[in-house]
Write a protein that holds these residues in place. Structure first.
Motif, PDB file in Angstrom:
ATOM      1  N   ALA A  27      -4.729   1.288  -5.772  1.00 17.03           N
ATOM      2  CA  ALA A  27      -4.621   1.673  -4.358  1.00 17.03           C
ATOM      3  C   ALA A  27      -5.801   2.547  -3.944  1.00 17.03           C
ATOM      4  O   ALA A  27      -6.332   2.394  -2.833  1.00 17.03           O
ATOM      5  N   ARG A  28      -6.229   3.432  -4.834  1.00 24.21           N
ATOM      6  CA  ARG A  28      -7.391   4.289  -4.539  1.00 24.21           C
ATOM      7  C   ARG A  28      -8.626   3.417  -4.310  1.00 24.21           C
ATOM      8  O   ARG A  28      -9.391   3.632  -3.367  1.00 24.21           O
ATOM      9  N   ARG A  29      -8.791   2.397  -5.146  1.00 25.83           N
ATOM     10  CA  ARG A  29      -9.941   1.502  -5.016  1.00 25.83           C
ATOM     11  C   ARG A  29      -9.859   0.680  -3.726  1.00 25.83           C
ATOM     12  O   ARG A  29     -10.868   0.441  -3.077  1.00 25.83           O
ATOM     13  N   VAL A  30      -8.651   0.255  -3.362  1.00 22.49           N
ATOM     14  CA  VAL A  30      -8.473  -0.482  -2.100  1.00 22.49           C
ATOM     15  C   VAL A  30      -8.804   0.437  -0.936  1.00 22.49           C
ATOM     16  O   VAL A  30      -9.535   0.054  -0.015  1.00 22.49           O
ATOM     17  N   ASP A  31      -8.285   1.666  -0.974  1.00 24.88           N
ATOM     18  CA  ASP A  31      -8.551   2.634   0.098  1.00 24.88           C
ATOM     19  C   ASP A  31     -10.040   2.953   0.199  1.00 24.88           C
ATOM     20  O   ASP A  31     -10.545   3.232   1.290  1.00 24.88           O
ATOM     21  N   ALA A  32     -10.758   2.897  -0.940  1.00 19.63           N
ATOM     22  CA  ALA A  32     -12.199   3.173  -0.943  1.00 19.63           C
ATOM     23  C   ALA A  32     -13.012   1.963  -0.479  1.00 19.63           C
ATOM     24  O   ALA A  32     -14.225   2.065  -0.316  1.00 19.63           O
ATOM     25  N   ASN A  40       0.845   3.969  -3.100  1.00 20.40           N
ATOM     26  CA  ASN A  40       0.450   5.362  -2.899  1.00 20.40           C
ATOM     27  C   ASN A  40       1.623   6.334  -3.029  1.00 20.40           C
ATOM     28  O   ASN A  40       1.453   7.531  -2.836  1.00 20.40           O
ATOM     29  N   SER A 100      -9.662  -5.513  -1.222  1.00 17.49           N
ATOM     30  CA  SER A 100      -8.524  -5.411  -0.312  1.00 17.49           C
ATOM     31  C   SER A 100      -7.276  -5.942  -1.012  1.00 17.49           C
ATOM     32  O   SER A 100      -7.360  -6.633  -2.030  1.00 17.49           O
ATOM     33  N   TRP A 101      -6.114  -5.636  -0.431  1.00 24.83           N
ATOM     34  CA  TRP A 101      -4.864  -6.187  -0.958  1.00 24.83           C
ATOM     35  C   TRP A 101      -4.879  -7.701  -0.807  1.00 24.83           C
ATOM     36  O   TRP A 101      -4.316  -8.430  -1.634  1.00 24.83           O
ATOM     37  N   LYS A 133      -1.568   3.156  -8.699  1.00 27.73           N
ATOM     38  CA  LYS A 133      -2.169   4.204  -7.863  1.00 27.73           C
ATOM     39  C   LYS A 133      -3.685   4.123  -7.907  1.00 27.73           C
ATOM     40  O   LYS A 133      -4.356   4.295  -6.880  1.00 27.73           O
ATOM     41  N   SER A 178       0.831  -1.211   0.000  1.00 30.98           N
ATOM     42  CA  SER A 178       0.000   0.000   0.000  1.00 30.98           C
ATOM     43  C   SER A 178       0.861   1.255   0.000  1.00 30.98           C
ATOM     44  O   SER A 178       0.578   2.207  -0.732  1.00 30.98           O
ATOM     45  N   ARG A 179       1.926   1.250   0.817  1.00 29.97           N
ATOM     46  CA  ARG A 179       2.814   2.405   0.869  1.00 29.97           C
ATOM     47  C   ARG A 179       3.413   2.679  -0.509  1.00 29.97           C
ATOM     48  O   ARG A 179       3.403   3.805  -0.985  1.00 29.97           O
TER      49      ARG A 179
END
Length: 144
Positions: free
Chosen positions: A66-71, A54, A75-76, A63, A50-51
């Motif tokens: 990652a935006r979709r995972v954060d939303a 992003n 998940s990863w 990226k 994730s780090r």
């Protein structure tokens, strides 16, 4: 009516089958005791993914993933386990890293130390030489 057969030969064949079955059962028991080296990715691994995803240096496709995972869309863990393998965004993000992975694989096959390839991100053609002052710090075509 009688059936002509060679009892000694038949007994030998049966003994051979029984011996092979015993070997199969023993192999199956032994395989059940084998410990896998890794149980998969850890939470620390997912945090590192994730780090990087992003970070400014990450590819645009990663990226977006990652935006979709954060939303919370996935998940990863979903990605790593293959549950999200059919997702077009996952496929695009993973394809962006394939050339670098292929170059890293080639570097390792050529005799480069895997830890060096991982830590430096730079293959050293021809094995582990000490003369790497002019090597770039990223996998690029001109690094070869």
């Amino acid at each position: 009516m009688t059936f002509p057969y060679d009892k000694a030969r038949l007994d030998a064949l049966v003994a051979d089958v029984e011996k092979r079955m015993a070997n199969v059962e023993e192999t199956a028991r032994a395989a059940g005791h084998v410990q896998l080296r890794s149980r998969g990715l850890t939470q620390a691994d997912f945090a590192e993914i994730s780090r990087f995803a992003n970070s400014p240096g990450a590819p645009r496709e990663l990226k977006e993933l990652a935006r979709r995972v954060d939303a919370g869309e996935m998940s990863w863990e979903d990605i790593a386990s293959g549950r999200a393998v059919d997702d077009e965004g996952v496929q695009r993000a993973l394809q962006t890293g394939v050339p670098d992975l292929q170059r890293a694989y080639t570097a390792i096959q050529e005799g480069n130390d895997p830890e060096d390839v991982i830590s430096a991100g730079t293959p050293r053609p021809g094995g582990r030489g000490d003369d790497d002052d002019d090597q770039p710090n990223k996998f690029t075509e001109d690094a070869w």
